[in-house]
Write a protein that holds these residues in place. Structure first.
Motif, PDB file in Angstrom:
ATOM      1  N   GLY A   1     120.911 -17.012  -8.115  1.00  0.00           N
ATOM      2  CA  GLY A   1     122.318 -17.362  -7.952  1.00  0.00           C
ATOM      3  C   GLY A   1     122.665 -18.779  -8.338  1.00  0.00           C
ATOM      4  N   GLU A   2     121.820 -19.457  -9.102  1.00  0.00           N
ATOM      5  CA  GLU A   2     122.033 -20.852  -9.444  1.00  0.00           C
ATOM      6  C   GLU A   2     122.745 -20.968 -10.793  1.00  0.00           C
ATOM      7  OE1 GLU A   2     118.119 -22.351  -9.536  1.00  0.00           O
ATOM      8  OE2 GLU A   2     117.766 -22.124  -7.386  1.00  0.00           O
ATOM      9  N   PRO A   3     123.396 -22.111 -11.038  1.00  0.00           N
ATOM     10  CA  PRO A   3     123.986 -22.335 -12.371  1.00  0.00           C
ATOM     11  C   PRO A   3     122.883 -22.577 -13.390  1.00  0.00           C
ATOM     12  CG  PRO A   3     124.202 -24.293 -11.023  1.00  0.00           C
ATOM     13  CD  PRO A   3     123.662 -23.225 -10.117  1.00  0.00           C
ATOM     14  N   PRO A   4     123.144 -22.368 -14.670  1.00  0.00           N
ATOM     15  CA  PRO A   4     122.154 -22.718 -15.697  1.00  0.00           C
ATOM     16  C   PRO A   4     121.823 -24.206 -15.621  1.00  0.00           C
ATOM     17  CG  PRO A   4     123.949 -21.415 -16.621  1.00  0.00           C
ATOM     18  CD  PRO A   4     124.375 -21.805 -15.243  1.00  0.00           C
ATOM     19  N   ASP A   5     120.672 -24.571 -16.103  1.00  0.00           N
ATOM     20  CA  ASP A   5     120.233 -25.962 -16.007  1.00  0.00           C
ATOM     21  C   ASP A   5     121.258 -26.957 -16.555  1.00  0.00           C
ATOM     22  OD1 ASP A   5     117.936 -25.196 -14.755  1.00  0.00           O
ATOM     23  OD2 ASP A   5     116.731 -25.117 -16.599  1.00  0.00           O
TER      24      ASP A   5
ATOM     25  N   ARG B   1     127.193 -29.625  -9.083  1.00  0.00           N
ATOM     26  CA  ARG B   1     126.879 -30.533  -7.982  1.00  0.00           C
ATOM     27  C   ARG B   1     127.944 -31.607  -7.791  1.00  0.00           C
ATOM     28  NH1 ARG B   1     122.447 -31.831  -9.855  1.00  0.00           N
ATOM     29  NH2 ARG B   1     122.957 -33.877 -10.739  1.00  0.00           N
ATOM     30  N   GLN B   2     128.581 -32.048  -8.888  1.00  0.00           N
ATOM     31  CA  GLN B   2     129.510 -33.178  -8.795  1.00  0.00           C
ATOM     32  C   GLN B   2     130.973 -32.764  -8.961  1.00  0.00           C
ATOM     33  OE1 GLN B   2     128.245 -36.193 -11.581  1.00  0.00           O
ATOM     34  NE2 GLN B   2     126.176 -36.334 -10.729  1.00  0.00           N
ATOM     35  N   VAL B   3     131.266 -31.959 -10.002  1.00  0.00           N
ATOM     36  CA  VAL B   3     132.669 -31.652 -10.315  1.00  0.00           C
ATOM     37  C   VAL B   3     133.222 -30.586  -9.387  1.00  0.00           C
ATOM     38  CG1 VAL B   3     134.249 -30.893 -12.131  1.00  0.00           C
ATOM     39  CG2 VAL B   3     132.254 -32.292 -12.712  1.00  0.00           C
ATOM     40  N   MET B   4     132.402 -29.607  -8.979  1.00  0.00           N
ATOM     41  CA  MET B   4     132.902 -28.488  -8.199  1.00  0.00           C
ATOM     42  C   MET B   4     132.900 -28.754  -6.698  1.00  0.00           C
ATOM     43  SD  MET B   4     131.246 -25.223 -10.281  1.00  0.00           S
ATOM     44  CE  MET B   4     131.885 -24.018  -9.106  1.00  0.00           C
ATOM     45  N   THR B   5     132.731 -29.998  -6.302  1.00  0.00           N
ATOM     46  CA  THR B   5     132.737 -30.315  -4.875  1.00  0.00           C
ATOM     47  C   THR B   5     134.140 -30.227  -4.282  1.00  0.00           C
ATOM     48  OG1 THR B   5     132.896 -32.667  -5.462  1.00  0.00           O
ATOM     49  CG2 THR B   5     130.699 -31.771  -5.007  1.00  0.00           C
ATOM     50  N   ALA B   6     135.189 -30.378  -5.096  1.00  0.00           N
ATOM     51  CA  ALA B   6     136.575 -30.303  -4.607  1.00  0.00           C
ATOM     52  C   ALA B   6     137.396 -29.521  -5.626  1.00  0.00           C
ATOM     53  CB  ALA B   6     137.154 -31.708  -4.418  1.00  0.00           C
TER      54      ALA B   6
ATOM     55  N   GLU C   1     121.928 -12.018  -5.948  1.00  0.00           N
ATOM     56  CA  GLU C   1     123.092 -12.880  -6.190  1.00  0.00           C
ATOM     57  C   GLU C   1     123.591 -12.672  -7.613  1.00  0.00           C
ATOM     58  OE1 GLU C   1     124.514 -14.602  -3.858  1.00  0.00           O
ATOM     59  OE2 GLU C   1     122.991 -14.058  -2.387  1.00  0.00           O
ATOM     60  N   PHE C   2     124.044 -11.455  -7.880  1.00  0.00           N
ATOM     61  CA  PHE C   2     124.490 -11.093  -9.235  1.00  0.00           C
ATOM     62  C   PHE C   2     125.744 -11.892  -9.603  1.00  0.00           C
ATOM     63  CE2 PHE C   2     127.143  -8.038 -11.781  1.00  0.00           C
ATOM     64  CZ  PHE C   2     126.450  -8.207 -12.971  1.00  0.00           C
ATOM     65  N   CYS C   3     125.683 -12.608 -10.730  1.00  0.00           N
ATOM     66  CA  CYS C   3     126.820 -13.375 -11.256  1.00  0.00           C
ATOM     67  C   CYS C   3     127.364 -14.369 -10.229  1.00  0.00           C
ATOM     68  CB  CYS C   3     127.939 -12.434 -11.722  1.00  0.00           C
ATOM     69  SG  CYS C   3     127.534 -11.478 -13.196  1.00  0.00           S
ATOM     70  N   ALA C   4     126.492 -14.909  -9.386  1.00  0.00           N
ATOM     71  CA  ALA C   4     126.952 -15.778  -8.296  1.00  0.00           C
ATOM     72  C   ALA C   4     127.656 -17.025  -8.816  1.00  0.00           C
ATOM     73  CB  ALA C   4     125.752 -16.173  -7.415  1.00  0.00           C
ATOM     74  N   PHE C   5     127.135 -17.640  -9.883  1.00  0.00           N
ATOM     75  CA  PHE C   5     127.775 -18.850 -10.386  1.00  0.00           C
ATOM     76  C   PHE C   5     129.153 -18.540 -10.968  1.00  0.00           C
ATOM     77  CE2 PHE C   5     128.354 -22.127 -13.776  1.00  0.00           C
ATOM     78  CZ  PHE C   5     128.636 -23.178 -12.910  1.00  0.00           C
ATOM     79  N   GLY C   6     129.276 -17.384 -11.625  1.00  0.00           N
ATOM     80  CA  GLY C   6     130.589 -16.992 -12.131  1.00  0.00           C
ATOM     81  C   GLY C   6     131.604 -16.835 -11.014  1.00  0.00           C
ATOM     82  N   HIS C   7     131.191 -16.231  -9.905  1.00  0.00           N
ATOM     83  CA  HIS C   7     132.089 -16.075  -8.759  1.00  0.00           C
ATOM     84  C   HIS C   7     132.456 -17.441  -8.175  1.00  0.00           C
ATOM     85  CE1 HIS C   7     132.265 -11.698  -8.175  1.00  0.00           C
ATOM     86  NE2 HIS C   7     131.022 -11.668  -8.654  1.00  0.00           N
ATOM     87  N   SER C   8     131.491 -18.338  -8.105  1.00  0.00           N
ATOM     88  CA  SER C   8     131.773 -19.679  -7.568  1.00  0.00           C
ATOM     89  C   SER C   8     132.783 -20.411  -8.445  1.00  0.00           C
ATOM     90  CB  SER C   8     130.478 -20.496  -7.480  1.00  0.00           C
ATOM     91  OG  SER C   8     129.567 -19.896  -6.587  1.00  0.00           O
ATOM     92  N   LEU C   9     132.609 -20.324  -9.751  1.00  0.00           N
ATOM     93  CA  LEU C   9     133.529 -20.981 -10.670  1.00  0.00           C
ATOM     94  C   LEU C   9     134.930 -20.377 -10.558  1.00  0.00           C
ATOM     95  CD1 LEU C   9     133.825 -23.035 -13.021  1.00  0.00           C
ATOM     96  CD2 LEU C   9     133.305 -21.138 -14.581  1.00  0.00           C
ATOM     97  N   ASP C  10     134.997 -19.058 -10.441  1.00  0.00           N
ATOM     98  CA  ASP C  10     136.291 -18.382 -10.315  1.00  0.00           C
ATOM     99  C   ASP C  10     137.020 -18.855  -9.049  1.00  0.00           C
ATOM    100  OD1 ASP C  10     138.206 -16.158 -11.044  1.00  0.00           O
ATOM    101  OD2 ASP C  10     137.527 -15.434  -9.088  1.00  0.00           O
ATOM    102  N   ARG C  11     136.306 -18.933  -7.921  1.00  0.00           N
ATOM    103  CA  ARG C  11     136.932 -19.390  -6.676  1.00  0.00           C
ATOM    104  C   ARG C  11     137.383 -20.845  -6.783  1.00  0.00           C
ATOM    105  NH1 ARG C  11     132.743 -16.286  -4.320  1.00  0.00           N
ATOM    106  NH2 ARG C  11     131.456 -18.160  -4.140  1.00  0.00           N
ATOM    107  N   TRP C  12     136.560 -21.666  -7.405  1.00  0.00           N
ATOM    108  CA  TRP C  12     136.884 -23.091  -7.556  1.00  0.00           C
ATOM    109  C   TRP C  12     138.177 -23.281  -8.344  1.00  0.00           C
ATOM    110  CZ3 TRP C  12     136.410 -26.150 -12.199  1.00  0.00           C
ATOM    111  CH2 TRP C  12     136.556 -27.538 -12.003  1.00  0.00           C
ATOM    112  N   LEU C  13     138.310 -22.548  -9.434  1.00  0.00           N
ATOM    113  CA  LEU C  13     139.519 -22.655 -10.255  1.00  0.00           C
ATOM    114  C   LEU C  13     140.743 -22.137  -9.500  1.00  0.00           C
ATOM    115  CD1 LEU C  13     137.935 -21.480 -13.614  1.00  0.00           C
ATOM    116  CD2 LEU C  13     138.954 -23.737 -13.219  1.00  0.00           C
TER     117      LEU C  13
END
Length: 841
Positions: free
Chosen positions: A443-447, A454-459, A480-492
């Motif tokens: 469920g982690e973002p690509p390297d 860690r820095q931009v998606m904190t807020a 954690e299928f597509c977990a980073f995609g879901h995190s990015l979607d919620r952040w936006l």
């Protein structure tokens, strides 16, 4: 596994191709030479009584002074020549072999082509390289045989279908595919056909490659090695001493014939080098192959039978070990086995060629990706600030970047940046942004995107002006299928950005999801006639009905299309799924206009067909061409069109609601023109079913199936109709339909069905909007706003919301009205729970 399969394929594959062709030729060597050598292999002239074996041996030896016959083969067929083998002279590995006429003892020499076949045999066994069986060639072919074992096993593993027991997935070859997909299909499907045969060829071929292998097989199958039996464990090394010249067969021969009851196909006798018994190898009359023999040892002095090794008495292990050559060439299984080995051996170059083509295609894709990334700025965090569309990617292995580049290209060259180069400043410069991101590990973002996460998606970002969409890549084997995609979607979304359409998830190389993404791009302004990034295989469906639903409408004609599955087509889907249709032809008027603009004759024949036929079944180029050859080079396959399915499997067919699309030049669109006008009833339609889990029925509530609030406009009624059909068939009801169209007089689509649903309780409420009628003048989003209180009540009582319709106008307006009525947090929670689902296009 794939990497090793690929590496060995481009090394040992070429050697195996040579071994396959030469092996196929050798499998029918005797028959070929028999056909080429009348008068040598077969006898001509009148039939006559043959001489005795002793006389034939004596006369043959007389014609070769100083040479001694060590072996004689006698044929029961009166039309066949016998053969003699002379003992080798000093320095020779093998003595001369010659056909002999049994009627007079005259040597007939070798068959026509014998020298050619020996060269072919040398190619097959050691590539005809110096050193023969003791040289490097033998090591190369041995390594290739081991590689073939790996190819067969790893190939089966790599192409193992998801539906293990679906024989069509294993055996059916779809020749409608093209390019890389066709190469892969040929490689995989035909490889599945021949894998077991190749295993047999390789495992038996190793018998002559390694002595340790041969001894191991012998011990496994018989409990003994050739060394334990006193043998040397190798091939025929040639005699060092000659047979005794005064030994005769006249006393032993009757014994052999009596022991065989006179029934045999051939008898081969090896003359001893002293007074030990001679070995007679008798090929049985009904033998399938040359190792089905009874081996008799007979004392030449007394004529007594010393030992009889009968074929029927041998253990299976001994039968196999003494018949290894016959197994290798398929003769162990009779003529059918030989033909099978012939055909499979001839296919060996196919795998070398298709494997090489796939390798080159893979290299080409890598070069294309390298070229695509070459335009990234040296300082990617700055980038080019021009344009109002951004495509950002976060990629671990290059897949997300490839899709991002293809997305930008489809949109006419939108700006492309790695996600690590995106911040609020970059987002403030664009009105729309598309994100193609993969998830890595657990469920982690690509390297490359770790710093961004860690820095931009904190807020949440300040992105109230932004419209966006997310294509999330992942692997369903991970929890954690597509977990980073879901995190990015919620952040936006938390930053105020508005979704253009719901996030699309891609499982590995899921072609379905990629085509769904590509279809949504068309609604954002991408060229609708772009070919599929990942072409699909299609089944054959028959066009059985076509009914105009809105005669006299000011809008485009809308049709109810009926399609029935062809023979062997698996017609399984759920309400909410998608039908992908491959158009058959272009609008003939558009074809004629393009050829006229190019100054080309529609009847001009190029590559076996008139230009009009070529152009009818391909994408029409954007620019005129000068000649037929240039036109053919510019043609691309027709892309598919997607339609919401308006029926369920129990209806026995697929129903589609299709509005006829008219281009600016008054010609009809690809899919709508094909299905609503140009395809006659009864036409076979290429169609593929695509699961659309994001628009399936909502999960049940505590009391069972949920009530649904169904919202749509125009031909978006199709997806809603499928759900209503499913509810009606299952005996569930109580749903609410909010639907908009142009005018009640001409655009009341399927009014009889809607009245039936109301009368039966499938629908308990119907709200309609007629945008062009003076007494209404509303759209479906206005219905949602006016019924906000009722919507809240239904949702609080557990109802789900399903929306089907157009991306431009309806879908975002309805989404805004629902958020105003229910609240953003509630609608987001409903979406995460599968209670707010959309099928928009």
């Amino acid at each position: 596994m794939f990497q090793i399969h690929w590496f060995l394929g481009i090394t040992a594959g070429f050697v195996l191709a040579v071994m396959g062709v030469t092996g196929a030729t050798l499998s029918f060597e005797h028959e070929i030479m028999r056909a080429l050598s009348p008068g040598v292999v077969t006898l001509g002239g009148p039939a006559a009584t043959p001489l005795s074996p002793d006389e034939v041996i004596a006369r043959a030896a007389a014609q070769r002074p100083g040479m001694t016959v060590e072996r004689l083969s006698v044929e029961s067929d009166p039309e066949a020549a016998w053969t003699v083998q002379f003992a080798p002279r000093d320095g020779e590995r093998r003595g001369e072999r010659s056909y002999v006429d049994p009627r007079n003892g005259m040597l007939l020499g070798q068959a026509t082509g014998a020298g050619v076949f020996r060269t072919i045999e040398n190619l097959h066994r050691w590539l005809a390289l110096p050193g023969g069986g003791n040289g490097v060639g033998r090591q190369i072919t041995a390594f290739s045989a081991i590689s073939l074992v790996f190819f067969a096993i790893s190939g089966l593993y790599l192409r193992w279908p998801r539906r293990t027991f679906d024989w069509r997935a294993w055996l059916v070859l779809d020749l409608r595919k093209s390019g890389r997909n066709l190469y892969r299909a040929l490689h995989a499907v035909i490889g599945g056909w021949v894998a077991l045969v190749y295993l047999l060829s390789a495992l038996t071929g190793l018998w002559w490659s390694y002595d340790w292998y041969r001894q191991g097989v012998l011990y496994t199958l018989t409990g003994k090695t050739s060394r334990e039996e006193g043998g040397h464990g190798g091939g025929d090394q040639g005699a060092k001493t000659e047979p005794l010249a005064d030994l005769r067969l006249d006393r032993a021969w009757p014994t052999v014939l009596t022991a065989m009851d006179g029934r045999y196909r051939s008898i081969s006798v090896t003359l001893p080098k002293d007074t030990e018994p001679a070995t007679f190898r008798v090929l049985l009359a009904d033998a399938r192959h040359d190792r089905m023999t009874d081996d008799l040892k007979v004392d030449l002095i007394t004529g007594k039978l010393v030992k009889a090794d009968r074929y029927v008495d041998r253990s299976m292990g001994k039968v196999i070990t003494t018949s290894m050559y016959e197994l290798h060439r398929g003769a162990f299984f009779g003529i059918g086995g030989r033909i099978l080995l012939l055909l499979t051996s001839l296919t060996m170059p196919l795998f070398t060629i298709t494997g090489l083509l796939l390798y080159l295609a893979r290299r080409k894709r890598k070069r294309a990706l390298a070229e695509a990334t070459a335009d990234l700025p040296q300082n990617p965090e700055v980038g080019d600030a021009s344009g109002d569309m951004l495509v950002a990617f976060a990629s671990q292995t290059g897949g997300a970047e490839r899709l991002a580049r293809q997305t930008a290209s489809a949109l006419g060259g939108a700006r492309v940046l790695p996600l690590s180069a995106v911040d609020e400043g970059v987002l403030s410069e664009v009105d729309r942004a598309l994100f193609v991101v993969s998830t890595y590990g657990e469920g982690e973002p690509p390297d490359p995107a770790r710093r961004f996460a860690r820095q931009v998606m904190t807020a949440p970002p300040g992105a109230g002006h932004l419209e966006y969409a997310v294509l999330a890549l992942g692997d369903r084997e991970y929890p954690e299928f597509c977990a980073f995609g879901h995190s990015l979607d919620r952040w936006l979304h938390e930053g105020g950005a508005r979704r253009l359409f719901d996030m699309i998830e891609v499982d590995a190389d899921d072609a379905d999801a990629q085509r769904q993404w590509q279809q949504q791009l068309a609604a954002l302004g991408a060229e609708p006639d772009l070919p599929d990034w990942e072409p699909a295989s299609y089944g054959s469906w028959r066009l059985v009905s076509r009914r105009l639903l809105n005669p006299g409408s000011a809008g485009g004609p809308a049709f109810l299309i009926g399609l029935e599955p062809g023979e062997g087509v698996e017609a399984k889907w759920q309400a909410g799924d998608i039908a992908e249709v491959l158009p058959g032809i272009n609008d003939p008027a558009r074809v004629a206009a393009y050829l006229a603009a190019c100054g080309l004759d529609r009847g001009q024949v190029v590559d076996g067909a008139p230009l009009a036929e070529h152009l009818a079944a391909a994408l029409i180029p954007d620019h005129p061409v000068e000649n037929g050859a240039e036109l053919l080079a510019a043609l691309r396959p027709l892309p598919h069109r997607e339609y919401s399915i308006a029926s369920i499997p129990s209806d026995g067919r697929i129903d589609l609601l299709i509005r006829q699309v008219e281009r600016s030049d008054a010609t009809l669109g690809l899919g709508s023109g094909w299905l609503t006008r140009f395809a006659p009833l009864g036409t076979e339609i290429a169609l593929r079913l695509r699961p659309n889990s994001g628009f399936h029925a909502p999960p049940p509530g505590p009391a069972g199936p949920r009530r649904m609030i169904l919202i749509g406009n125009g031909t978006g009624l199709a997806g809603l109709r499928g759900h209503l059909h499913a509810s009606e068939a299952e005996g569930h009801g109580g749903h609410w339909l909010l639907f908009g169209e142009r005018s009640r007089e001409h655009d009341a689509l399927l009014p009889d069905e809607i009245e039936r649903w109301l009368s039966r309780g499938t629908l308990t409420r119907l709200d309609r909007a007629w945008s062009r009628d003076a007494d209404c003048g509303r759209y479906v989003q206005h219905l949602c706003s006016e019924a906000a209180a009722d919507l809240r009540e239904w949702v609080e009582n557990g109802a789900a919301i399903l929306v089907c319709g157009s991306l431009q106008g309806m879908a975002p307006a309805v989404d805004q009205a629902l958020r105003a009525a229910l609240g953003d947090d509630r609608l987001e929670a409903m979406a995460e729970a599968g209670l707010y689902r959309r099928d928009i296009y």
